[in-house]
Design an enzyme around this catalytic site. Structure first.
Site, short mmCIF file in Angstrom:
data_model
loop_
_atom_site.label_atom_id
_atom_site.label_comp_id
_atom_site.label_asym_id
_atom_site.label_seq_id
_atom_site.Cartn_x
_atom_site.Cartn_y
_atom_site.Cartn_z
N ASP A 83 0.83 -1.21 0.00
CA ASP A 83 0.00 0.00 0.00
C ASP A 83 0.86 1.26 0.00
O ASP A 83 0.47 2.28 0.54
CB ASP A 83 -0.95 0.00 1.19
CG ASP A 83 -0.22 -0.05 2.53
OD1 ASP A 83 1.01 -0.27 2.54
OD2 ASP A 83 -0.88 0.11 3.58
N GLU A 84 2.03 1.17 -0.63
CA GLU A 84 2.95 2.31 -0.71
C GLU A 84 3.04 2.83 -2.13
O GLU A 84 3.19 2.07 -3.09
CB GLU A 84 4.35 1.91 -0.22
CG GLU A 84 4.41 1.58 1.26
CD GLU A 84 5.82 1.24 1.70
OE1 GLU A 84 6.18 1.57 2.84
OE2 GLU A 84 6.56 0.65 0.91
#
Length: 213
Positions: A128-129
């Site tokens: 989720d980066e």
């Protein structure tokens, strides 16, 4: 896969329609052309896949770092890197499953891309980066303004089966100083992001990059 349209034109040096033998040769040559176009399209597809995230379609980690390093190498000025990490995303996967989580990530990428300016480049570097290569960032105030737009993009809830979930964002931005390297800039942005996460998330921080490597 899709093949680019093409036209094969043939001129005879003497008048008259092609003979049967000529037609066989033309059909054979057209087959070779189609094969070449198919291979070219497949090569372009593989190149795209190599540089892009399969889920969201944005650039991947390797492609992002390469573009950042190239921009620094050719002397682009007023660059910055935004390092973005989702807040409260793990509970979405835990409660709704990875398929729903993936759908949220796709919408996150669309929303972030939608608030970027011309010339800015978004990448998903894993999980989720996300990172953003920011151009025309003349000062910290401009960087902070762009970071606030990124934060605002995720304020609306995300629709999931049976309801909606709220996913936040933390953003660390590093301004490129003279002599900064790609790794130094990424490390500085990552450190700024970590400070935001430690402070509770849902915020941004702007710092200057490390010099050298």
């Amino acid at each position: 896969g899709d093949v680019a349209p093409a036209v094969l034109s043939v001129w005879r040096s003497v008048p008259g329609s092609p003979l049967v033998g000529h037609r066989h040769v033309l059909a054979d040559r057209a087959g070779h052309v189609r094969l070449a176009l198919t291979r070219s399209a497949e090569h372009a597809r593989l190149l795209h896949l190599a540089g892009h995230d399969a889920l969201t379609g944005v650039a991947n980690r390797a492609s992002f770092r390469s573009r950042l390093a190239q921009a620094l190498a050719i002397g682009e000025r007023d660059l910055a890197v935004a390092f973005c990490d989702l807040d409260r995303f793990k509970p979405v996967n835990d409660a709704h499953g990875h398929q729903v989580g993936d759908a949220v990530l796709v919408e996150v990428a669309d929303r972030l891309r939608g608030v970027l300016r011309v010339g800015d480049e978004l990448a998903r570097i894993g999980g989720d980066e996300f990172t953003v290569l920011l151009r025309n960032i003349g000062d910290a105030a401009t960087a902070a303004h762009v970071a606030e737009r990124l934060l605002a993009a995720l304020e609306r809830p995300f629709a999931v089966p049976g309801g909606a979930v709220q996913v936040g964002l933390s953003v660390g931005v590093a301004l490129a100083e003279r002599g900064a390297s790609a790794d130094g800039l990424l490390a500085a942005a990552d450190a700024a992001l970590y400070a935001c996460k430690r402070a509770g998330g849902g915020r941004s921080a702007v710092v200057s990059s490390c010099r050298g490597s």
